[in-house]
Design an enzyme around this catalytic site. Structure first.
Site, short mmCIF file in Angstrom:
data_model
loop_
_atom_site.label_atom_id
_atom_site.label_comp_id
_atom_site.label_asym_id
_atom_site.label_seq_id
_atom_site.Cartn_x
_atom_site.Cartn_y
_atom_site.Cartn_z
N SER A 1 -10.16 -17.35 28.74
CA SER A 1 -8.99 -16.69 29.32
C SER A 1 -9.32 -15.40 30.06
O SER A 1 -8.46 -14.79 30.66
CB SER A 1 -7.94 -16.44 28.25
OG SER A 1 -8.36 -15.39 27.44
N LYS B 1 -0.85 -11.75 23.13
CA LYS B 1 -1.47 -10.94 24.20
C LYS B 1 -0.46 -9.99 24.81
O LYS B 1 -0.76 -8.82 25.08
CB LYS B 1 -2.03 -11.86 25.28
CG LYS B 1 -3.27 -12.61 24.82
CD LYS B 1 -3.68 -13.60 25.88
CE LYS B 1 -4.99 -14.26 25.51
NZ LYS B 1 -5.34 -15.30 26.48
#
Ligand SMILES: Nc1ncnc2c1ncn2[C@@H]1O[C@H](COP(=O)(O)OP(=O)(O)OP(=O)(O)O)[C@@H](O)[C@H]1O
Length: 776
Positions: free
Chosen positions: A682, A725
């Site tokens: 990611s 996140k």
């Protein structure tokens, strides 16, 4: 020749009475003194290492430095078991000798300053003299074994395989019966030749003594017959007492037998236990095996065979308990109540296993405790983090010296019922090595088709675990073996927002900490703004663990202040917070810093929840080499190469003037905080942005954070952990976020209070990321 390296250490110490611990020895003993129990707790909070040294006089209750022999053994605590009488049984493994220089009493335990002697791997040559001494000792041992049938042939053969002279001497000591002084003589000897010489001379003297004793024994046989007669009469007396129904005076054997009669267990198990009782009956009381069997039988009869608590499955009450113990966690509570409802409906004894997944400190352990409270079951828990040895789960065979049942059985004994809520903490941190595969042992524990006959190696008879309600926890599911994961029902517990943390602190943590420290509202208060500052500037974690710690610190210091300054009440606000909580930890926000070329803020998902991470890149003259640093995993490295290839084939799109950078420049990509291993795809967009910024010399916006995988064609692909996140970015006051288009649906999970503050850009291709994040 010095075979040891010396290390200065400071370590908790337990003084022992009448027991001598040597390196390589595995043994268990009971710890009863408060000061030693404290040392044990202290060691278990750190690295499980403890210094064990023997007292010169066993009668001394509070030994001082001079009352303890100055050579001890640094040992590893392998298992502990709380006994009903308040003592704790510990299983330890001796590691290294240590010379004690001083001891201090600190916080209720002994802390020793010592020099630890560890093997100097470079100096392990074995001299001829050592080899000869070892051979002589082996010959003596064979003579010694004639007088001591307990010293089996296998033990001596086992010794023959030990090459290292120091280890040879230490292990020999554990096989023979020595006097206290002799133990210390050998333990204190660092020089291995001298150690072997001492051992040889002690052993020869011992054999001489045994030979003389044998002669005397023959002479006093008559006297012995008299003792035998007494023994016989005593036996008869006990039979007569039993006939008279005088239960109180039942001897040990009949007490074991009557306990056995009452057990509702399979016939084969009964037979096995009866066999052990019979063996005990026929062994002379002074035989070491006598103690081994007695301990075994104590364990067997301590187990709560078939003892169950009745489930209270009133869902309204269960909801009350969950709400009382936890703020928020709406989805989690709902899932738990659904689970309890199904349990009630099906009346199944064995429920599916719940796996609570989430970052540290979000309340996984305390939810498990609440489930126990709500159902009226006992609660027991065991940490799996770092468990490598299968025997920790399933026990050691009884033939090992100092063996014990594994932790599953030990926990069941302390739960006192066979249907407790059993928390298996950190199931994602199980590890595997040469000592067997703990994951497969755990599978047997959790598998409903086998766990009604779970057999611990030590017990050797099956125990029914099928009524236990197992709850497991993990920080992430990625490292849990599939076979285990398949058996569990996953419930996610995610990070808290600042608003949630505020309510948890105000309504739960504070109340709990005040109660624990005996403070009431008339004596202590803390303003809302001070709590908010603690959340924002003192902790930036996913859960509330540090917040809880810091609140306790504030309360402790307030109490101290109350006494010192003779005050009746302490009010904490922004003006005096620093005095009680120290200085804030997080002062600078990332976007306050200057914009730079090649430095980009990314969002990562680690075992502690969402985290922000900085990716730095720099370009310098060279030969087209790529260097990656900062504990990057393979997947992250691959993202880096994919980013470079994509940029190389799209130079014009990004207005890169240096068309041959891949030949005549070196690229260095670094992700600081190198101690935390980072991996996963990611960070692709973050790395690509950093490299484009370095190549174009354009600065990167500091108020923006991004996450997304990239393809070689420049597409931005979806990633996991969006909620964690985004909450991490929000904790650091970054509210402009770039996310892959396909992650749009995850936005539903973000709490409204956070969502309304965010400016989220969904992107499909890298050029969109670049134009959003670079400044001209
Ligand atoms: N929603 C909540 N409401 C009230 N208290 C909470 C909440 N969440 C966590 N706590 C409290 O925070 C503390 C830490 O929680 P707990 O030990 O259960 O976390 P955990 O998720 O098990 O962490 P770890 O994975 O590190 O073991 C506990 O005292 C718990 O009661």
């Amino acid at each position: 020749m010095n075979k040891y390296k010396e290390n200065q250490i400071s370590i908790p110490l337990i003084p022992l009475r009448g027991i001598y611990i040597f390196p390589n020895m595995v043994i268990h003993f009971d710890v009863g003194r408060e000061i030693s129990l404290n040392a044990l707790d202290k060691a278990m909070m750190n690295d499980n290492l403890i210094l064990l040294a023997t007292q010169k006089d066993i009668m001394v209750e509070e030994p001082k430095f001079t009352d303890i022999y100055s050579m001890g053994t640094v040992s590893k605590i392998k298992q502990t078991l709380k006994l009903p009488n308040g003592a704790t049984r510990v299983l330890i493994e001796g590691l290294n000798r240590a010379a004690i220089n001083n001891i201090h009493e600190i916080d209720g335990y002994y802390l020793a300053d010592a020099v630890e002697f560890t093997y100097n791997e470079e100096n392990i040559e074995i001299s001829e003299e050592e080899k000869a001494l070892m051979r002589l000792i082996l010959q003596d041992l064979e003579k010694y074994a004639k007088f001591n049938p307990n010293l089996g042939k296998e033990a001596i053969i086992g010794l023959e395989d030990i090459e290292d002279p120091g280890k040879f001497a230490d292990i020999t000591v554990s096989l023979i019966q020595l006097k206290g002084k002799d133990h210390i003589k050998i333990l204190s000897q660092l020089d291995t030749i001298k150690r072997l010489e001492s051992l040889k001379s002690i052993l020869s003297k011992e054999i001489e003594m045994l030979e003389i004793e044998e002669k005397i024994n023959l002479k006093v046989k008559e006297g012995l017959d008299k003792t035998q007669k007494e023994y016989f009469l005593r036996e008869q007396l006990s039979v007569i007492k039993k006939e008279l129904g005088d239960d109180e005076d039942e001897d040990e054997i009949s007490s074991f037998e009557s306990k056995l009669k009452k057990l509702k267990i399979p016939k084969s198990s009964k037979e096995k236990i009866q066999k052990e009782i019979n063996r005990l009956e026929n062994l002379p009381p002074q035989s070491p095996e006598n103690q081994v069997i007695r301990t075994y039988l104590d364990y067997v009869f301590d187990l709560p065979w078939g003892k169950l608590t009745k489930d209270k499955l009133d869902l309204k009450k269960a909801k009350e308990v969950l709400d009382n113990d936890h703020y928020g966690l709406k989805d989690v509570k709902e899932r738990v109540l659904e689970f309890l409802a199904v349990l009630k409906k099906t009346k199944a004894d064995s429920a599916p296993i719940i796996l609570l997944v989430g970052p540290p400190g979000v309340g996984k352990t305390s939810i498990a405790r609440s489930i126990a409270r709500a159902t009226g079951r006992e609660f027991t828990s065991m940490r799996l983090g770092g468990v490598r040895d299968e025997a920790e789960i399933r026990g050691h065979r009884k033939t090992y010296i100092g063996s014990m049942p594994g932790r599953i059985i030990n926990n069941i004994i302390s739960a006192k019922t066979s249907n407790p809520v059993f928390l298996l903490d950190e199931i994602d941190k199980l590890s595997t090595d040469f000592r067997g595969d703990p994951a497969s042992a755990l599978l047997e524990v959790l598998d409903p088709s086998q766990n009604d006959e779970f057999t611990d190696h030590y017990l050797e008879i099956p125990f029914d675990l099928s009524k236990v309600m197992f709850i497991t926890t993990a920080n992430s599911v990625s490292t849990i073996p599939d076979a285990l994961l398949d058996r569990m029902e996953v419930i996610e517990v995610s990070s808290y927002t600042e608003v949630e943390k505020f309510h948890i602190a105000k309504d739960y943590l504070l109340r709990e900490a005040m109660e624990k420290h005996g403070l009431n509202k008339e004596e202590f208060s803390i303003s809302d703004s001070a709590i908010k500052k603690l959340i924002k500037d003192y902790t930036r974690e996913a859960g509330v663990r540090n917040l809880q710690r810091i609140l306790s610190r504030v309360i402790r210091r307030s109490i101290k202040d109350m006494y010192e300054r003779d005050k009746d009440k302490i009010n904490i606000g922004l003006n005096n917070l620093e005095k009680y909580a120290d200085k804030e930890i997080y002062t600078d926000d990332i976007f306050d810093k200057e914009e730079m070329v090649g430095v980009v803020t990314g969002l990562a998902w680690t075992s502690v929840g969402g985290e922000i991470l900085q990716v730095e890149s720099s370009i310098m003259p060279g030969k087209g080499e790529v260097t990656l640093t900062g504990s990057l995993g393979d997947v992250m490295k691959e993202s880096c190469y994919a980013a470079i290839s994509y940029i190389r084939s799209n130079l014009d799109k990004f207005d890169i003037k240096d068309k041959t950078f891949y030949k005549d420049k070196d690229i260095h990509v670094h992700v600081p905080e190198g101690a935390i291993p980072k991996d996963g795809p990611s960070a692709g967009v973050t790395i690509a942005t950093a490299i484009v910024s370095s190549l174009t010399k354009k600065k990167v916006r500091r108020d923006i954070a991004m996450t997304g995988e990239i393809s070689l064609r420049g597409r931005v692909l979806p990633i996991g952990g969006v909620k964690e996140k985004i909450l991490a970015a929000h904790r650091y006051n970054i509210n402009t976020i770039i996310l892959p288009e396909e992650n749009k649906r995850d936005l539903e999970d973000i709490p409204e209070s956070v969502r309304k503050k965010l400016d989220i850009h969904f992107v499909k291709y890298i050029p969109e990321v670049i134009s959003l994040s670079l400044v001209d």
